[in-house]
Design a protein around this motif. Structure first.
Motif, short mmCIF file in Angstrom:
data_model
loop_
_atom_site.label_atom_id
_atom_site.label_comp_id
_atom_site.label_asym_id
_atom_site.label_seq_id
_atom_site.Cartn_x
_atom_site.Cartn_y
_atom_site.Cartn_z
N ASN A 1 3.07 41.99 -48.07
CA ASN A 1 4.49 41.71 -48.24
C ASN A 1 5.03 42.50 -49.42
O ASN A 1 4.29 42.97 -50.27
N SER A 2 6.34 42.62 -49.45
CA SER A 2 7.02 43.33 -50.55
C SER A 2 6.39 44.69 -50.80
O SER A 2 6.09 45.07 -51.93
N LEU A 3 6.20 45.42 -49.74
CA LEU A 3 5.54 46.71 -49.84
C LEU A 3 6.35 47.70 -50.67
O LEU A 3 7.58 47.70 -50.63
N GLU A 4 5.63 48.52 -51.40
CA GLU A 4 6.21 49.52 -52.26
C GLU A 4 5.69 50.90 -51.87
O GLU A 4 4.62 51.01 -51.29
N PRO A 5 6.45 51.96 -52.18
CA PRO A 5 5.97 53.30 -51.85
C PRO A 5 4.57 53.61 -52.39
O PRO A 5 3.81 54.34 -51.75
N GLU A 6 4.23 53.06 -53.54
CA GLU A 6 2.91 53.30 -54.12
C GLU A 6 1.79 52.64 -53.32
O GLU A 6 0.62 52.90 -53.59
N ASP A 7 2.13 51.79 -52.38
CA ASP A 7 1.13 51.20 -51.50
C ASP A 7 0.72 52.16 -50.39
O ASP A 7 -0.22 51.88 -49.64
N THR A 8 1.42 53.26 -50.27
CA THR A 8 1.10 54.25 -49.24
C THR A 8 -0.32 54.77 -49.44
O THR A 8 -0.66 55.26 -50.51
N ALA A 9 -1.12 54.66 -48.40
CA ALA A 9 -2.51 55.08 -48.48
C ALA A 9 -3.16 54.88 -47.12
O ALA A 9 -2.58 54.28 -46.22
N VAL A 10 -4.37 55.38 -47.02
CA VAL A 10 -5.21 55.04 -45.88
C VAL A 10 -5.99 53.79 -46.26
O VAL A 10 -6.66 53.77 -47.30
#
Length: 117
Positions: free
Chosen positions: A83-92
């Motif tokens: 939840n509350s995803l942020e751009p820095e959560d972008t990953a494999v």
């Protein structure tokens, strides 16, 4: 042998939610720890969250309060509610499984999570 099948990755907007799932299949071993790790471009693979058979959880500080890991032992499935995803959560994001009988880590192929601003 352990086979891991991950699903749920995709593209979401910042502030949105996404749920990942991983199903572990094995005829030889007993699934023990299950967890999720992630790797962004140019960075090392880092722990996101783990969960034991008795439901003890461990989270990276960066995701505490936003992500929830859970599992269903009956079908060896682990989930990651984000939840509350942020751009820095972008990953494999990679599913990880450990078995009782051996000190071996098993990894899924990974599923891409992309969070747009």
């Amino acid at each position: 042998q352990v086979q891991l099948v991950e699903s749920g990755g995709g593209l979401v907007q910042a502030g949105g939610s996404l749920t990942l799932s991983c199903v572990a299949s094995t005829t030889l071993f007993t699934i023990n720890h299950m967890g999720w790790y992630r790797q962004a471009p140019g960075k090392q693979r880092d722990l996101v969250a783990t969960i034991t058979r008795d439901m003890t959880t461990n989270y990276a500080d960066s995701v505490k309060g936003r992500f929830t890991i859970s599992r269903v032992n009956a079908n060896n499935t682990v989930y990651l509610q984000m939840n509350s995803l942020e751009p820095e959560d972008t990953a494999v994001y990679y599913c990880n499984v450990r078995v009782v009988e051996r000190g071996v880590n098993y990894w899924g192929r990974g599923t891409q999570v992309t969070v747009s601003s």
